[in-house]
Design an enzyme around this catalytic site. Structure first.
Site, mmCIF file in Angstrom:
data_model
loop_
_atom_site.group_PDB
_atom_site.id
_atom_site.type_symbol
_atom_site.label_atom_id
_atom_site.label_comp_id
_atom_site.label_asym_id
_atom_site.label_seq_id
_atom_site.Cartn_x
_atom_site.Cartn_y
_atom_site.Cartn_z
ATOM 1 N N ARG B 61 0.836 -1.124 0.047
ATOM 2 C CA ARG B 61 -0.091 0.031 -0.046
ATOM 3 C C ARG B 61 0.973 1.188 0.132
ATOM 4 N NH1 ARG B 61 -3.126 -3.356 4.445
ATOM 5 N NH2 ARG B 61 -0.978 -3.192 5.288
ATOM 6 N N ASP B 63 1.018 5.364 0.544
ATOM 7 C CA ASP B 63 0.114 6.271 1.477
ATOM 8 C C ASP B 63 -0.840 7.447 0.579
ATOM 9 O OD1 ASP B 63 0.898 5.126 3.691
ATOM 10 O OD2 ASP B 63 2.468 6.588 4.074
ATOM 11 N N ARG B 208 9.439 7.362 5.317
ATOM 12 C CA ARG B 208 9.208 8.770 5.710
ATOM 13 C C ARG B 208 9.547 9.183 6.830
ATOM 14 N NH1 ARG B 208 2.981 9.675 4.075
ATOM 15 N NH2 ARG B 208 3.086 11.594 4.876
#
Lengths: 255, 255
Positions: B61, B63, B208
């Site tokens: 996935r 974001d 991140r």
């Protein structure tokens, strides 16, 4: 004391009605630059009620939707800021699709339009089974693959010191339509097909009409041998279509 | 007869709520791909009233706001189209910020998530006097210049087979937070500072948070030597900020 500032500016032209001021909109590159400099003048209190408007002189006008990596412009300013601080101020207040890449104080006699000796434009096309997701706003996506060899043969017939009236998008052009174009080079790299065009100066839509005509040659709708006839006709209707603005980018101005 | 199609997809994540389906919006990458394939099934009449929904399985996935150059996914489909025609169909109906770059029929047992052996992410920052006009949606603009040497020293302490719980953005993560990261390489090129991160897999927001922590080291707000302590703490609050989604791009999935 006003000094003459030479600036190198890049912009994503997608949202703008071109470089030059237009009535009824503030969405021009020139307008955005001048508005930020007017704001600076107001904050420094150097203007006064009777001050003349600030004018940013560009090396040329780019059409609505056309991009620039290095437009050169100049502007007379009375400011306390250093060159670096002026650049930083402008980049802080300009929208994020316009960037000032360099600022230098230059000779008073420097005029970015009158002193321009040549310009390099790049027109970018894409043809492939996939799509240009990350630069989709800067390329013209083709649905067929043009023949690069045919296009380069036609391109070689487009250079020279010539009357480019057939490639001028302005039907009311009164001044000379003679220009010197020394390079029309076509490069293929992966799915990208790039046209590099260098000349002394260009008429309205000229690079886009040259590109559109070359693409028609590449698609087999015209022959390279037609180019001299098209040039000789001095008739816009003889040349090809005007390639979309989004694929065009002003790369460099020579002085 | 359903066949298993492996696809390579790139997307500009700016407008989307991430890869995965979300309630109350159709603005996900998975949702857009499935909608186009549902349209194909309807046009081919291969579904029928009781057909189960088409599910596109992604390698992972991404974001909201994160981009991909080569997400791998797979989907079971019953279609008459060739691989090339299926790719062309999808690119014709997908929005222009999503591209299908490759389509191949693969073994039935291929599962893009379970079979993924590793992933490469790139995080792109920019620091300079000018601004990244043409890729402004894909880079994180810094207002200070981080020290690359300090960041690389800290990055070298981040690799290994480790518990990355401190770098996990999901506080309710129940499953193992152990991952193997073998590369955290920082490259400077002009105004760009790029972080290349390769590992077996990544936790939510992990790249991140790693990037944000490294930037804090680069700004001098932390020392490289803190990294082992941050990892050992298994506490999200000990690591740095979550760098903005726009700078992150999934570059490649290994099988």
């Amino acid at each position: 004391m006003k000094k003459n500032y030479k600036m190198i500016v890049s912009y994503d032209g997608t949202r703008y009605y071109g470089w030059e001021h237009q009535p009824d909109t503030d969405m021009t590159i020139q307008g955005k630059l001048e508005a930020v400099l007017e704001g600076l003048r107001m904050s420094e209190g150097t203007g006064g009620a009777d001050a003349s408007p600030i004018t940013v002189i560009g090396a040329g006008r780019t059409d609505a939707g056309v991009h620039a990596r290095a437009m050169t412009c100049n502007v007379l300013l009375d400011t306390e800021l250093t060159e670096e601080a002026l650049q930083a101020y402008m980049n802080r207040y300009l929208p994020e699709d316009i960037s000032v890449n360099d600022v230098r104080i230059c000779a008073d006699r420097f005029h970015s339009r009158f002193k321009a000796m040549g310009k390099t434009y790049r027109y970018t096309c894409w043809y492939g089974a996939s799509r240009p997701v990350f630069d989709r706003k800067y390329v013209y996506v083709l649905d067929r693959k043009p023949d690069i060899g045919r296009m380069q043969a036609a391109a070689d017939l487009m250079t020279g010191l010539r009357d480019y009236k057939s490639f001028c998008g302005n039907p009311r052009m009164k001044k000379s339509t003679v220009r010197a174009v020394d390079t029309v080079r076509i490069e293929e790299s992966g799915s990208y097909i790039r046209f590099y065009i260098h000349g002394s100066g260009f008429l309205q839509n000229m690079v886009r009409i040259m590109t559109g005509t070359l693409l028609e040659v590449g698609f087999g709708d015209r022959d390279p041998e037609e180019i001299p006839e098209i040039l000789a006709a001095c008739d816009r209707s003889r040349a090809g279509f005007t390639a979309p603005a989004k694929g065009l980018c002003l790369m460099k101005v020579d002085y």
